[in-house]
Design a protein around this motif. Structure first.
Motif, mmCIF file in Angstrom:
data_model
loop_
_atom_site.group_PDB
_atom_site.id
_atom_site.type_symbol
_atom_site.label_atom_id
_atom_site.label_comp_id
_atom_site.label_asym_id
_atom_site.label_seq_id
_atom_site.Cartn_x
_atom_site.Cartn_y
_atom_site.Cartn_z
ATOM 1 N N GLY A 174 0.664 -0.897 -0.110
ATOM 2 C CA GLY A 174 -0.009 -0.038 -0.318
ATOM 3 C C GLY A 174 1.043 1.563 0.023
ATOM 4 O O GLY A 174 2.604 1.431 -0.040
ATOM 5 N N ASN A 175 0.135 2.243 0.338
ATOM 6 C CA ASN A 175 1.021 3.673 0.041
ATOM 7 C C ASN A 175 1.186 4.715 1.323
ATOM 8 O O ASN A 175 1.243 5.621 1.641
ATOM 9 C CB ASN A 175 0.137 4.673 -0.849
ATOM 10 C CG ASN A 175 0.500 4.206 -2.344
ATOM 11 O OD1 ASN A 175 1.168 3.603 -3.103
ATOM 12 N ND2 ASN A 175 -0.846 4.027 -2.836
ATOM 13 N N ASP A 176 0.388 4.008 2.923
ATOM 14 C CA ASP A 176 1.339 3.925 4.238
ATOM 15 C C ASP A 176 2.358 4.289 4.779
ATOM 16 O O ASP A 176 3.074 4.801 5.446
ATOM 17 C CB ASP A 176 -0.221 3.736 4.718
ATOM 18 C CG ASP A 176 0.385 1.939 4.944
ATOM 19 O OD1 ASP A 176 1.118 1.528 4.469
ATOM 20 O OD2 ASP A 176 -0.288 1.538 5.785
ATOM 21 N N ASN A 177 3.414 3.775 4.051
ATOM 22 C CA ASN A 177 4.435 4.328 4.354
ATOM 23 C C ASN A 177 5.319 3.555 6.210
ATOM 24 O O ASN A 177 5.605 4.402 6.599
ATOM 25 C CB ASN A 177 5.050 5.156 4.003
ATOM 26 C CG ASN A 177 6.733 5.592 4.105
ATOM 27 O OD1 ASN A 177 7.508 4.651 3.259
ATOM 28 N ND2 ASN A 177 6.896 6.787 4.657
ATOM 29 N N THR A 178 4.280 2.710 5.966
ATOM 30 C CA THR A 178 4.110 2.149 7.465
ATOM 31 C C THR A 178 4.991 0.438 7.438
ATOM 32 O O THR A 178 4.384 -0.524 5.976
ATOM 33 C CB THR A 178 3.486 2.967 8.409
ATOM 34 O OG1 THR A 178 2.325 1.964 7.671
ATOM 35 C CG2 THR A 178 2.764 3.800 8.557
ATOM 36 N N VAL A 179 5.165 0.194 8.722
ATOM 37 C CA VAL A 179 5.196 -1.197 9.076
ATOM 38 C C VAL A 179 4.924 -1.613 10.153
ATOM 39 O O VAL A 179 4.938 -0.938 11.287
ATOM 40 C CB VAL A 179 7.481 -1.060 8.362
ATOM 41 C CG1 VAL A 179 7.757 -0.891 9.649
ATOM 42 C CG2 VAL A 179 7.098 -3.139 8.608
ATOM 43 N N SER A 180 4.558 -2.735 10.312
ATOM 44 C CA SER A 180 3.815 -3.599 11.516
ATOM 45 C C SER A 180 5.471 -3.936 12.649
ATOM 46 O O SER A 180 5.619 -4.565 11.559
ATOM 47 C CB SER A 180 2.536 -4.343 10.987
ATOM 48 O OG SER A 180 1.729 -3.482 10.159
ATOM 49 N N VAL A 181 5.186 -3.355 13.697
ATOM 50 C CA VAL A 181 5.963 -4.522 14.429
ATOM 51 C C VAL A 181 5.451 -4.214 16.182
ATOM 52 O O VAL A 181 5.172 -3.903 16.385
ATOM 53 C CB VAL A 181 7.558 -2.717 14.334
ATOM 54 C CG1 VAL A 181 8.820 -4.136 15.159
ATOM 55 C CG2 VAL A 181 7.866 -2.325 13.603
ATOM 56 N N SER A 182 6.013 -6.096 15.961
ATOM 57 C CA SER A 182 5.294 -6.730 17.327
ATOM 58 C C SER A 182 6.696 -7.034 17.914
ATOM 59 O O SER A 182 7.471 -7.588 16.959
ATOM 60 C CB SER A 182 4.086 -7.222 16.889
ATOM 61 O OG SER A 182 4.454 -8.566 16.071
#
Length: 386
Positions: A174-182
């Motif tokens: 996608g285009n939100d330029n984020t990454v999920s970190v957990s």
């Protein structure tokens, strides 16, 4: 002390025998006093050092030189221990002083009880101490004690999921330029996420719940031609009564970065390839080199260490254990002002330990201290009071 008492009794006995002999000899004389006078002179010559011996022994009995014994010379931190504890014995009510042999930390002073027992707490890990007992102006022989490093079991538990060997994550689709970190951490711990590109300022603070799980989202690098391919974040985790876990990082990789480069001409690509090949055969920096550089950045920017100090820490078998080649790459590529690092260290010594400029300069350049160059130390001293 028993030897001193025995010596004093012996001296008194000898004086008594001499006095008795003089008295007997005097009573046996007729009119000739010359032999008696000679004997008196000889007796005085002998008695003077005997009196001195009595005085010295009495002084040692009344005000003895302190002794010092410790229960161990090697304090091994175990479990959740972060500080060392030392017990021992000396003269009653004597003062025991523990001095950091590197001269970094302030002295620890503890007083023995009426039975001579003492306990020194809060000894720093990975530190050698020189210990002396003193009382009434007299000091004992020194004893050296070493404290081990903090064990892994004492650190806050912390883990990042789904990162590869060098801690790299890929941007979400996608285009939100984020990454999920957990990941997971010690229950009720606090996690702080900092940005090295923003002088290690805190970008997020997370509070871990009782199940030990945590999750968040982080911004990745931009997709512009001048943007970095990777965005780094550093993590630290802290829970009460545990040491801070602060050597975890992630790199968020932008999968569109190479696509942006595709618009360049074939000539530019060829030039880039040749440049990359100069550092390694496949155009990529080895994983070990990247990890060493990550560590070096923290040592330089957070701990204000010197270039040589960082190299030694990276290659030491008691430190990070990197190869000499990886460590050299790291210190060559750290972006930091070494003069300013030396100045920051100098101000710490001045403000926290009240050291003189001469002592600070010696500490900055010493191979057992900070290992800055002479020029960097000179800069620090010149700007110490700016």
């Amino acid at each position: 002390m028993s030897l001193n008492i025995f010596g004093m009794i012996l001296d008194v006995a000898i004086i008594a025998i001499l006095a008795y002999a003089l008295l007997k000899f005097y009573k046996g004389l007729n009119n000739n006093k010359i032999p008696f006078v000679a004997l008196v002179i000889i007796s005085i010559i002998l008695i003077v050092p005997l009196f001195k011996g009595i005085t010295a022994n009495a002084e040692e009995i009344i005000n003895p030189k302190p002794f010092l014994s410790v229960d161990t010379k090697h304090i091994k931190l175990t479990g959740t221990s972060q500080k060392g504890i030392l017990t021992g014995k000396t003269l009653s009510n004597a003062m025991v002083t523990l001095k950091d042999t590197y001269g970094v930390d302030k002295n620890i002073n503890v007083k023995a009880d009426n039975k001579g027992n003492f306990t020194a707490k809060n000894l720093d890990n990975n530190t050698d101490y020189k210990i002396v007992s003193s009382k009434n102006g007299k000091k004992s022989n020194s004893v050296k004690v070493s404290v081990s490093d903090i064990p892994d079991s004492a650190y806050t538990k912390f883990h990042i999921k789904n990162a590869n060997d060098v801690g790299t994550l890929t941007l979400n689709n996608g285009n939100d330029n984020t990454v999920s970190v957990s990941g997971t951490a010690s229950p009720h711990s606090t996690i702080k996420i900092t940005d090295p590109d923003m002088n290690y300022s805190v970008v997020k603070t997370l509070h871990v719940k009782s199940d030990g799980k945590w999750a968040t989202t982080l911004n990745g690098p931009g997709t512009g031609e001048n943007d970095k391919k990777e965005k780094e974040y550093d993590f630290s985790a802290r829970v009460k009564n545990r040491a801070t876990k602060n050597d975890d990082s992630i790199f968020i990789e932008n999968p569109n970065h190479e696509k942006k480069k595709d618009i360049k001409s074939n000539t530019a690509k060829s030039s880039d390839s040749e440049t990359n090949d100069s550092s390694s055969s496949n155009g990529k920096v080895p994983t070990e080199y990247k990890l060493a550089l990550r560590r070096a950045n923290r040592y330089a920017k957070v701990m204000n260490m010197s270039q040589q100090g960082i190299y030694d820490q990276l290659t030491s078998q008691f430190g990070d254990g990197f190869s000499a080649e990886a460590a050299q790459y790291a210190v060559d590529n750290v972006k930091v002002n070494w003069d300013e690092n030396a100045l920051k260290k100098a101000k710490d010594y001045q403000d926290k330990m009240s050291m003189s400029p001469n002592d600070i300069q010696e500490q900055l350049t010493s191979q057992y201290g900070e290992e800055f160059t002479q020029e960097q130390a000179d800069y620090a001293i010149q700007h110490l009071n700016d």
